[in-house]
Motif scaffolding. Structure first.
Motif, PDB file in Angstrom:
ATOM      1  N   LYS A 159       0.815  -1.189   0.051  1.00  0.00           N
ATOM      2  CA  LYS A 159      -0.061   0.066   0.058  1.00  0.00           C
ATOM      3  C   LYS A 159       1.153   1.339  -0.010  1.00  0.00           C
ATOM      4  O   LYS A 159       0.453   2.184  -0.551  1.00  0.00           O
ATOM      5  CB  LYS A 159      -1.003  -0.135   1.195  1.00  0.00           C
ATOM      6  N   ALA A 160       1.944   1.123   0.822  1.00  0.00           N
ATOM      7  CA  ALA A 160       2.948   2.295   0.664  1.00  0.00           C
ATOM      8  C   ALA A 160       3.529   2.560  -0.568  1.00  0.00           C
ATOM      9  O   ALA A 160       3.762   3.943  -0.861  1.00  0.00           O
ATOM     10  CB  ALA A 160       3.998   2.147   1.822  1.00  0.00           C
ATOM     11  N   LEU A 161       3.607   1.675  -1.528  1.00  0.00           N
ATOM     12  CA  LEU A 161       4.098   1.785  -2.722  1.00  0.00           C
ATOM     13  C   LEU A 161       2.833   2.172  -3.776  1.00  0.00           C
ATOM     14  O   LEU A 161       3.188   2.527  -5.123  1.00  0.00           O
ATOM     15  CB  LEU A 161       4.470   0.484  -3.445  1.00  0.00           C
ATOM     16  N   GLY A 162       1.806   2.319  -3.107  1.00  0.00           N
ATOM     17  CA  GLY A 162       0.547   2.878  -4.061  1.00  0.00           C
ATOM     18  C   GLY A 162      -0.306   1.939  -4.575  1.00  0.00           C
ATOM     19  O   GLY A 162      -0.929   2.122  -5.923  1.00  0.00           O
ATOM     20  N   LYS A 163       0.137   0.632  -4.578  1.00  0.00           N
ATOM     21  CA  LYS A 163      -0.402  -0.557  -5.382  1.00  0.00           C
ATOM     22  C   LYS A 163      -1.532  -1.033  -4.728  1.00  0.00           C
ATOM     23  O   LYS A 163      -1.734  -0.969  -3.500  1.00  0.00           O
ATOM     24  CB  LYS A 163       0.783  -1.355  -5.611  1.00  0.00           C
ATOM     25  N   GLN A 164      -2.572  -1.955  -5.204  1.00  0.00           N
ATOM     26  CA  GLN A 164      -3.582  -2.675  -4.898  1.00  0.00           C
ATOM     27  C   GLN A 164      -2.861  -3.890  -4.060  1.00  0.00           C
ATOM     28  O   GLN A 164      -2.096  -4.468  -4.593  1.00  0.00           O
ATOM     29  CB  GLN A 164      -4.662  -2.911  -5.718  1.00  0.00           C
ATOM     30  N   ALA A 165      -3.363  -4.169  -2.653  1.00  0.00           N
ATOM     31  CA  ALA A 165      -2.525  -5.125  -2.144  1.00  0.00           C
ATOM     32  C   ALA A 165      -3.515  -6.457  -2.044  1.00  0.00           C
ATOM     33  O   ALA A 165      -4.673  -6.609  -1.554  1.00  0.00           O
ATOM     34  CB  ALA A 165      -2.292  -4.600  -0.805  1.00  0.00           C
ATOM     35  N   GLY A 166      -2.986  -7.629  -2.124  1.00  0.00           N
ATOM     36  CA  GLY A 166      -3.677  -8.810  -2.340  1.00  0.00           C
ATOM     37  C   GLY A 166      -2.954 -10.004  -1.525  1.00  0.00           C
ATOM     38  O   GLY A 166      -1.506  -9.810  -1.353  1.00  0.00           O
ATOM     39  N   VAL A 167      -3.920 -10.961  -0.867  1.00  0.00           N
ATOM     40  CA  VAL A 167      -3.009 -12.180  -0.268  1.00  0.00           C
ATOM     41  C   VAL A 167      -3.541 -13.295  -0.981  1.00  0.00           C
ATOM     42  O   VAL A 167      -4.677 -13.335  -1.511  1.00  0.00           O
ATOM     43  CB  VAL A 167      -3.293 -12.171   1.207  1.00  0.00           C
ATOM     44  N   SER A 168      -2.623 -14.184  -1.187  1.00  0.00           N
ATOM     45  CA  SER A 168      -2.997 -15.646  -1.887  1.00  0.00           C
ATOM     46  C   SER A 168      -3.000 -16.704  -0.793  1.00  0.00           C
ATOM     47  O   SER A 168      -2.056 -16.525   0.157  1.00  0.00           O
ATOM     48  CB  SER A 168      -2.248 -15.828  -3.193  1.00  0.00           C
ATOM     49  N   LEU A 169      -3.637 -17.578  -0.946  1.00  0.00           N
ATOM     50  CA  LEU A 169      -4.010 -18.709   0.167  1.00  0.00           C
ATOM     51  C   LEU A 169      -3.814 -19.970  -0.974  1.00  0.00           C
ATOM     52  O   LEU A 169      -4.596 -20.350  -1.776  1.00  0.00           O
ATOM     53  CB  LEU A 169      -5.381 -18.951   0.697  1.00  0.00           C
ATOM     54  N   ASN A 170      -2.985 -20.896  -0.347  1.00  0.00           N
ATOM     55  CA  ASN A 170      -2.666 -22.083  -1.095  1.00  0.00           C
ATOM     56  C   ASN A 170      -3.897 -23.037  -0.631  1.00  0.00           C
ATOM     57  O   ASN A 170      -4.522 -22.657   0.259  1.00  0.00           O
ATOM     58  CB  ASN A 170      -1.451 -22.801  -0.615  1.00  0.00           C
ATOM     59  N   PRO A 171      -4.070 -23.981  -1.399  1.00  0.00           N
ATOM     60  CA  PRO A 171      -5.532 -25.015  -0.987  1.00  0.00           C
ATOM     61  C   PRO A 171      -5.531 -25.365   0.316  1.00  0.00           C
ATOM     62  O   PRO A 171      -6.620 -25.271   0.976  1.00  0.00           O
ATOM     63  CB  PRO A 171      -5.312 -26.165  -2.082  1.00  0.00           C
ATOM     64  N   SER A 172      -4.496 -25.658   1.081  1.00  0.00           N
ATOM     65  CA  SER A 172      -4.451 -26.205   2.415  1.00  0.00           C
ATOM     66  C   SER A 172      -4.520 -25.108   3.438  1.00  0.00           C
ATOM     67  O   SER A 172      -4.710 -25.623   4.777  1.00  0.00           O
ATOM     68  CB  SER A 172      -3.548 -27.189   2.590  1.00  0.00           C
ATOM     69  N   THR A 173      -4.282 -24.058   3.201  1.00  0.00           N
ATOM     70  CA  THR A 173      -4.316 -22.866   3.931  1.00  0.00           C
ATOM     71  C   THR A 173      -5.607 -22.469   4.396  1.00  0.00           C
ATOM     72  O   THR A 173      -6.553 -22.026   3.525  1.00  0.00           O
ATOM     73  CB  THR A 173      -3.541 -21.676   3.522  1.00  0.00           C
TER      74      THR A 173
END
Ligand code: DX5
Ligand code: ZN
Length: 218
Positions: free
Chosen positions: A106-120
């Motif tokens: 976010k500090a870089l001015g970009k949209q932030a995402g998180v990815s979850l592996n199938p078992s997470t």
């Protein structure tokens, strides 16, 4: 389905003509361009990094949706932002400081995402929801295109949808998306469908347009 966005993954494109392929899927109706970055450490495959993203950035105005399957990740965030990523998605499993990584994006001015592996389990995002623009749910084990969709993930989509509530967070689905599997995840709450093999099979802009529409209208 409602206004589900389609994000073709260039992992299945012809890498010897990557720029032309990006232009072709742009013309064929892609909403976003999904860029799969793999480091051979977090996942058992190696693809490309900032130099390649920079090289194709000016071939389209569409959103560059960068999926970082790399660990550690924090040291590279600025380079991906500078290369032209509009959204940067990191894996919850890539290190111990997910909140810090999301703040840095976010500090870089970009949209932030998180990815979850199938078992997470989805509860790993419980305390970072207010930092997120995207949740990318893997419906295959990351590292390769053309794998089979994992049906158990449909339930996770529903649970994440419930966790998000009214927050402005999009759910992206990644892996094994096709006209057969798209309705399942769209009904469960998916906002963005990523597809590689199901779009790039056949080859050429007309095939890409037909494949994108087949998923969008499924
Ligand atoms: C896999 C990547 C996915 C993959 C999707 O690690 O994150 O984006 O390219 O490819 P398909 O749609 O072929 O499963
Ligand atoms: Zn991906």
């Amino acid at each position: 389905t409602t206004k589900t966005l389609i994000a073709p993954s260039v992992l299945s494109a012809d890498f010897s003509r990557l720029g032309d392929e990006v232009e072709a899927i742009d013309r064929a109706g892609a909403d976003w361009i999904h860029l799969d970055v793999m480091d051979g450490h977090f996942v058992p495959n190696i693809t490309f990094g900032p130099p390649v993203i920079k090289a194709i950035r000016n071939r389209t105005k569409k959103l560059f949706d960068c999926h970082l399957m790399i660990a550690p990740v924090d040291a590279y965030l600025a380079a991906f932002a500078d290369a032209g990523c509009d959204s940067i998605t990191v894996h919850a499993e890539a290190g111990p400081h997910l909140d810090r990584s999301l703040q840095a994006i976010k500090a870089l001015g970009k949209q932030a995402g998180v990815s979850l592996n199938p078992s997470t389990p989805e509860n790993v995002i419980e305390y970072v929801l207010d930092r997120l623009d995207l949740v990318l749910l893997m419906t295959v084990n990351p590292g390769f295109g053309g794998q089979a969709f994992i049906p158990a993930m449909v339930d996770k989509v529903k649970r994440v949808k419930a966790m998000i509530g009214e927050r402005p967070i999009r759910i992206e689905i990644d892996g094994g998306v096709s006209p057969e599997t798209a309705p399942l995840v769209a009904a469960a709450g998916a906002d963005v469908l990523i597809a590689g093999a199901a779009i790039f099979r056949g080859g050429g802009e007309d095939a890409y347009r037909d494949n994108i529409e087949a998923i969008r209208s499924a």
